[in-house]
Structures are given as structure tokens and as C-alpha cells.
Design an enzyme around this catalytic site. Structure first.
Site, mmCIF file in Angstrom:
data_model
loop_
_atom_site.group_PDB
_atom_site.id
_atom_site.type_symbol
_atom_site.label_atom_id
_atom_site.label_comp_id
_atom_site.label_asym_id
_atom_site.label_seq_id
_atom_site.Cartn_x
_atom_site.Cartn_y
_atom_site.Cartn_z
ATOM 1 N N GLU A 129 0.854 -1.188 0.000
ATOM 2 C CA GLU A 129 0.000 0.000 0.000
ATOM 3 C C GLU A 129 0.890 1.239 0.000
ATOM 4 O O GLU A 129 2.089 1.137 0.285
ATOM 5 C CB GLU A 129 -0.935 -0.018 1.216
ATOM 6 C CG GLU A 129 -1.894 -1.192 1.187
ATOM 7 C CD GLU A 129 -2.930 -1.156 2.307
ATOM 8 O OE1 GLU A 129 -2.894 -0.208 3.133
ATOM 9 O OE2 GLU A 129 -3.773 -2.078 2.351
ATOM 10 N N SER A 134 7.202 -2.264 2.849
ATOM 11 C CA SER A 134 7.963 -3.333 3.479
ATOM 12 C C SER A 134 7.332 -3.831 4.777
ATOM 13 O O SER A 134 7.823 -4.782 5.375
ATOM 14 C CB SER A 134 9.398 -2.854 3.763
ATOM 15 O OG SER A 134 10.068 -2.545 2.558
ATOM 16 N N THR A 160 1.793 -4.970 -10.189
ATOM 17 C CA THR A 160 2.215 -5.412 -11.519
ATOM 18 C C THR A 160 1.025 -6.029 -12.240
ATOM 19 O O THR A 160 0.293 -6.828 -11.666
ATOM 20 C CB THR A 160 3.349 -6.439 -11.402
ATOM 21 O OG1 THR A 160 4.450 -5.840 -10.710
ATOM 22 C CG2 THR A 160 3.815 -6.916 -12.764
ATOM 23 N N ARG A 268 34.644 -5.171 -31.623
ATOM 24 C CA ARG A 268 35.190 -3.809 -31.591
ATOM 25 C C ARG A 268 36.713 -3.849 -31.481
ATOM 26 O O ARG A 268 37.256 -4.592 -30.657
ATOM 27 C CB ARG A 268 34.599 -3.063 -30.391
ATOM 28 C CG ARG A 268 35.168 -1.685 -30.136
ATOM 29 C CD ARG A 268 34.692 -0.669 -31.127
ATOM 30 N NE ARG A 268 35.016 0.677 -30.673
ATOM 31 C CZ ARG A 268 34.916 1.747 -31.431
ATOM 32 N NH1 ARG A 268 34.499 1.635 -32.687
ATOM 33 N NH2 ARG A 268 35.203 2.937 -30.947
ATOM 34 N N GLN A 336 29.514 0.229 -19.594
ATOM 35 C CA GLN A 336 30.890 0.723 -19.654
ATOM 36 C C GLN A 336 31.682 0.037 -20.767
ATOM 37 O O GLN A 336 32.476 0.674 -21.468
ATOM 38 C CB GLN A 336 31.582 0.501 -18.308
ATOM 39 C CG GLN A 336 32.906 1.215 -18.163
ATOM 40 C CD GLN A 336 32.746 2.725 -18.022
ATOM 41 O OE1 GLN A 336 31.677 3.204 -17.639
ATOM 42 N NE2 GLN A 336 33.784 3.472 -18.361
ATOM 43 N N GLY A 340 30.403 4.826 -25.294
ATOM 44 C CA GLY A 340 29.337 5.745 -25.686
ATOM 45 C C GLY A 340 28.124 5.030 -26.259
ATOM 46 O O GLY A 340 26.978 5.437 -26.040
ATOM 47 N N GLU A 363 9.662 -7.191 -4.330
ATOM 48 C CA GLU A 363 9.664 -8.434 -3.540
ATOM 49 C C GLU A 363 10.503 -8.277 -2.278
ATOM 50 O O GLU A 363 11.149 -9.218 -1.805
ATOM 51 C CB GLU A 363 10.171 -9.625 -4.369
ATOM 52 C CG GLU A 363 9.374 -9.906 -5.623
ATOM 53 C CD GLU A 363 7.958 -10.376 -5.342
ATOM 54 O OE1 GLU A 363 7.548 -10.381 -4.165
ATOM 55 O OE2 GLU A 363 7.251 -10.728 -6.299
#
Length: 390
Positions: A129, A134, A160, A268, A336, A340, A363
């Protein structure tokens, strides 16, 4: 590179292969648009229901799969590695069925459980609520007995599937004592039940989260699960299983981020070499792999305890804590690794990072998990010995 798995049967191997294929080829092409447009994937849940994936840990006699949690959680992991919103949704649906499956009468289970497990009915879970997240015993939503009905009044936050579910498992106060809470199954089309506009979230944008309002909602008395006052016990027992579900989705999310980071690092090049050949970057990937594997190990340990009928609440909290903290770290590192590009929506790792954050919150926040673990250690709950049974 998908996760390597040691599974308990040939049937489980076939199931995981099926789920991996379905997640890659059926769910994968839908994810980016659905998350971008905040579109709730109801048809995906129908698909999962038709393929039997919504009821895997529940009894076959009611339309479930009758599978051990050890296997079910690895199914969730495979789904979560591609689409976390759907993985969370499957876990929440299973949690929504828990009260009926464990505390319902035989007649209640025969009446409602097959449609739930078969995906015809999608569930939602109403416990938290606005002022009692918790601390569920502090809830104020009430259910007043009126003849052959209960009348529910109040509001449930952070639901949900809120506004999209076909039924809601609702905890409501039926007395004045702190633990006088009961559990109800409420039809979505009940008069007086409505959803607020969905929350505007950082991540899991394909999963609708809304506050549900109960304005004198009348519920037949046969929709009470267990006896009056059993609700908190049902809720807390369900949360142990739900925490394992979130641990599984978080582990899958981390695996997905790691897979994308590895693929990018292989392709890369900088300074005349693939970036994975640079030790500094390779060590980052190695730490990510270690985090994912350790999360998986804690999750499966708790699942195997549950499958043996042994207490597993402490281990579920450990799994939830480790898996979700690790997912946050792994997804941050994945961004990371991509540099970019990781910060753009051209690659999914930025979405994984946003989705990982909430895994540490729902949860039971990870601070609550530490509280649960600490209290368990103080009681001396650790140190059990048991033999594995067939």
C-alpha cells in the site's frame, strides 16, 4: 554465449532449449518496440500460457507442469535474459496463483486454477500500500463481512499487471489485530474496482504497474482463500517463492547484458586489437561472468531446498540479494564495456541497466533481505544437513 546448465532430466534439457528458442525468435523481435512504446504484451502471456510456461511449478492435475523449482527458475532466467518485463510478469502470475494452489480448497482449485495456469486468466498480486510497502502488517485496506459477501475498501500500490489482469490476489484486513489479514481472489470486472493511470517508471516500461482502488468491492465469500486471518501467512510464504522468481529474472537479465558485452568486445577493435584482447577489459568481463555464475548458484541452492520440502526462506533472501545486486553491477559494467554506444538506445544494455535497478527494490528491498538474513542467523536457522531425495 548463453548460460551453460546442468539440468536434472532430459525433459528439462528439452524444455530449456524450447524456451531459449522461443525467447530468441518470438519475444526478441518484439522487445524494443514494446518497451519504447510502453505497450503491455498481453498476447505474449497468452502465448506462454498456450505453451504451458505459466504454470510450470504447479500440479499437473490442475493444468500445471509439475516441475521442480530448480527447472522453473531456469525457464524464468531464459525469458529474463531477453525480456525482463515478461520474466517478471511470469513470476508475478505464479505468485498470484500461489494462495489458491496452497491454501484453496479442492473445489476452489478445480474451479479456478486450470484457467489461471493455462494463461486464459492473467493474475496480479495486491499486497503493498502507499504507506505500507515493506511492512504489510500495517495495511489499512479492509474487507468487511456482509452476509455471503465481503466488501473490500482501500488501495493497493505497485500492482504489476494493474489494469490488465483478469484477477487480483488481494490481502485485506478483516479484524483489528495487526495480523488480522485475509486473502481473497477478486475478479477484475468487479464493480468498484479500478486502476489509476500506470506509473511512469525508469525501466520495465512494457510491464504495467498501477495503484488499484477498491471502492466497496463486493466479493463472494467463497473467494476467501484459507480462513480469516491466514492472509499474512499466505503472503509471506508466497514472497519466499516470489523472491526466487525475481532472483531468476535478475540473473537472466545479467546474463543477457553479459552476452551483449562479450559480443561487442569481440567485434570492436582499438589500437589494432579486439577490445576483449586488452587485459583491462577482459578482467571486467571476467568479473561480470563470476557475478552471474555466483548469482545462479545461490538461486539454484535455494530452489533445491524448496524442492526437497526444506526451509528455504533465508536462502531465498540470500539469492534475491546476491542476484539483484550483481545484476545492477553487471549491467552497469556492460554499459561501460560498450562506451558511448552503451549509453544509447541503439543497444539494449542501457535498458538492462535501467531494469536492473528495480530488481533491488521489489519483492522486498535488499535492505529488507539483509534484515531477514540477519534475524535468521540470530535464530540459528543455518547449518542444516539433509539428504537429497529422488
Amino acid at each position: 554465449m548463453p548460460a551453460s546448465r546442468l539440468l536434472p532430466s532430459d525433459e528439462a534439457v528439452d524444455l530449456i532449449a524450447l524456451v531459449r528458442d522461443l525467447a530468441t525468435n518470438e519475444l526478441g523481435p518484439l522487445v524494443a518496440r514494446a518497451e519504447r512504446e510502453e505497450e503491455f504484451p498481453r498476447e505474449v502471456f497468452r502465448l506462454l500460457g498456450r505453451t504451458g510456461l505459466l504454470g510450470l511449478p504447479y500440479p499437473e492435475e490442475y493444468g500445471g507442469g509439475g516441475l521442480p523449482y530448480e527447472v522453473y527458475l531456469q525457464v524464468l532466467e531464459e525469458i529474463g535474459s531477453v525480456w525482463a518485463s515478461v520474466g517478471v510478469g511470469v513470476s508475478v502470475h505464479a505468485l498470484s496463483c500461489f494462495g489458491l494452489a496452497t491454501a484453496g480448497t479442492d473445489e476452489q482449485r478445480r474451479r479456478w486454477l486450470p484457467a489461471m495456469l493455462g494463461g486464459e486468466l492473467l493474475g496480479a498480486y495486491c499486497l503493498s500500500e502507499p504507506h505500507a510497502g515493506s511492512d504489510p502488517a500495517a495495511m489499512t485496506t479492509r474487507a468487511r463481512r456482509d452476509g455471503d459477501e465481503y466488501v473490500i475498501t482501500g488501495a493497493k500500490a505497485w500492482t504489476t499487471h494493474g489494469g490488465h489482469a483478469d484477477f487480483y490476489k488481494v490481502m485485506a484486513r478483516t479484524g483489528d489485530g495487526r495480523n488480522d489479514i485475509s486473502c481473497f481472489l477478486v475478479d477484475a470486472d468487479s464493480d468498484g474496482l479500478f486502476a489509476d493511470p500506470p506509473e511512469q517508471k525508469m525501466g520495465l516500461t512494457g510491464s504495467a504497474t498501477a495503484t488499484m482502488r477498491f471502492d466497496d468491492v463486493r466479493v463472494p465469500a467463497d473467494r476467501l482463500l484459507g480462513a480469516e486471518g491466514d492472509g499474512l501467512k499466505i503472503a509471506l510464504a508466497g514472497l519466499d517463492a516470489g523472491r526466487l522468481g525475481i532472483a531468476a529474472v535478475a540473473t537472466g537479465l545479467a546474463q543477457g547484458a553479459l552476452d551483449h558485452a562479450i559480443a561487442y568486445a569481440r567485434s570492436r577493435e582499438t589500437f589494432g586489437a579486439r577490445i576483449i584482447d586488452h587485459q583491462g577489459l577482459a578482467f571486467v568481463l571476467a568479473d561480470m561472468e563470476a557475478a552471474v555464475e555466483s548469482a545462479r548458484a545461490t538461486m539454484l541452492h535455494a530452489a533445491r531446498l524448496k524442492d526437497q520440502g526444506l526451509p528455504y526462506g533465508r536462502e531465498a533472501s540470500v539469492a534475491k540479494l546476491v542476484a539483484t545486486d550483481n545484476a545492477m553491477r553487471v549491467t552497469t559494467d556492460a554499459v561501460q564495456v560498450l562506451g558511448g554506444y552503451g549509453y544509447t538506445r541503439d543497444f539494449p544494455v542501457e535498458r538492462y541497466m535501467r531494469e536492473a535497478k528495480v530488481m533491488q527494490i521489489f519483492e522486498g528491498t535488499n535492505q529488507i533481505q539483509r534484515l531477514v538474513i540477519g534475524r535468521s542467523l540470530d535464530r540459528g536457522d543455518a547449518g542444516r544437513l539433509a539428504r537429497v531425495t529422488d
